[in-house]
Design a protein around this motif. Structure first.
Motif, PDB file in Angstrom:
ATOM      1  N   MET A   1       0.802  -1.291   0.009  1.00 46.63           N
ATOM      2  CA  MET A   1       0.272  -0.225  -0.322  1.00 46.63           C
ATOM      3  C   MET A   1       1.340   1.634   0.302  1.00 46.63           C
ATOM      4  O   MET A   1       2.018   1.272   0.481  1.00 46.63           O
ATOM      5  CB  MET A   1      -1.261  -0.416   0.978  1.00 46.63           C
ATOM      6  CG  MET A   1      -1.846   0.977   1.272  1.00 46.63           C
ATOM      7  SD  MET A   1      -3.226   0.980   2.181  1.00 46.63           S
ATOM      8  CE  MET A   1      -4.118   2.374   2.208  1.00 46.63           C
ATOM      9  N   LEU A   2       0.577   2.151  -0.511  1.00 47.15           N
ATOM     10  CA  LEU A   2       0.764   3.544  -0.619  1.00 47.15           C
ATOM     11  C   LEU A   2       0.681   4.243   1.292  1.00 47.15           C
ATOM     12  O   LEU A   2      -0.020   4.212   1.818  1.00 47.15           O
ATOM     13  CB  LEU A   2       0.788   4.640  -1.824  1.00 47.15           C
ATOM     14  CG  LEU A   2       0.960   3.960  -3.115  1.00 47.15           C
ATOM     15  CD1 LEU A   2       0.225   5.087  -3.988  1.00 47.15           C
ATOM     16  CD2 LEU A   2       2.423   3.972  -3.005  1.00 47.15           C
ATOM     17  N   ARG A  36       9.213   1.704  -5.491  1.00 46.45           N
ATOM     18  CA  ARG A  36       8.468   2.156  -4.176  1.00 46.45           C
ATOM     19  C   ARG A  36       8.348   3.080  -4.355  1.00 46.45           C
ATOM     20  O   ARG A  36       7.079   3.812  -3.562  1.00 46.45           O
ATOM     21  CB  ARG A  36       8.525   1.288  -3.565  1.00 46.45           C
ATOM     22  CG  ARG A  36       8.935   0.185  -3.393  1.00 46.45           C
ATOM     23  CD  ARG A  36       9.708  -0.628  -2.255  1.00 46.45           C
ATOM     24  NE  ARG A  36       9.247  -0.596  -1.124  1.00 46.45           N
ATOM     25  CZ  ARG A  36      10.087  -0.730  -0.094  1.00 46.45           C
ATOM     26  NH1 ARG A  36      11.468  -1.024   0.214  1.00 46.45           N
ATOM     27  NH2 ARG A  36       9.968   0.631   1.229  1.00 46.45           N
ATOM     28  N   GLU A  64       4.829   3.130  -1.421  1.00 41.71           N
ATOM     29  CA  GLU A  64       4.840   1.695  -1.051  1.00 41.71           C
ATOM     30  C   GLU A  64       5.591   1.193   0.202  1.00 41.71           C
ATOM     31  O   GLU A  64       6.732   1.034  -0.217  1.00 41.71           O
ATOM     32  CB  GLU A  64       4.823   0.963  -2.606  1.00 41.71           C
ATOM     33  CG  GLU A  64       4.047   0.177  -2.170  1.00 41.71           C
ATOM     34  CD  GLU A  64       4.131  -1.059  -3.134  1.00 41.71           C
ATOM     35  OE1 GLU A  64       3.789  -2.501  -3.666  1.00 41.71           O
ATOM     36  OE2 GLU A  64       4.402  -0.502  -4.745  1.00 41.71           O
TER      37      GLU A  64
END
Length: 100
Positions: A1-2, A36, A64
């Motif tokens: 998830m960010l 990421r 991320e």
């Protein structure tokens, strides 16, 4: 998830920011090379891309991580955090909507 890592800078931290910038950028480049990093950058303290001695009021990183705890740990290990550049660091989940 960010996760959005929102950092509020301490007054008078510009010299510490400048001194620790190379290590900070290297850490961000590692996230980028892992695919990421969505975005990262400082908030100029004045309405200018180059605020000069006015410095910055903080930074924003969106990247991320496996969990919020991982994002918090990463932020705590940042050279700026270690050098006491930030007064406060907030980590929030982030949902990218646009651009698609």
């Amino acid at each position: 998830m960010l996760y959005a890592i929102i950092c509020d800078e301490l007054p008078g931290a510009l010299e510490r920011r400048i001194a620790n910038r190379p290590a900070h950028v290297e850490r961000l480049k590692a996230l980028q090379s892992e695919g990421r990093l969505l975005l990262a950058g400082p908030h100029p303290a004045i309405d200018s891309e180059d605020p000069g001695p006015a410095g910055f009021s903080g930074s924003l990183i969106v990247a991320e991580f496996a969990s919020r705890e991982d994002a918090i740990a990463w932020a705590a290990g940042d050279p700026y955090a270690i050098a006491n550049v930030f007064a406060k660091v907030t980590v929030k989940p982030f949902k990218k909507t646009l651009p698609a």
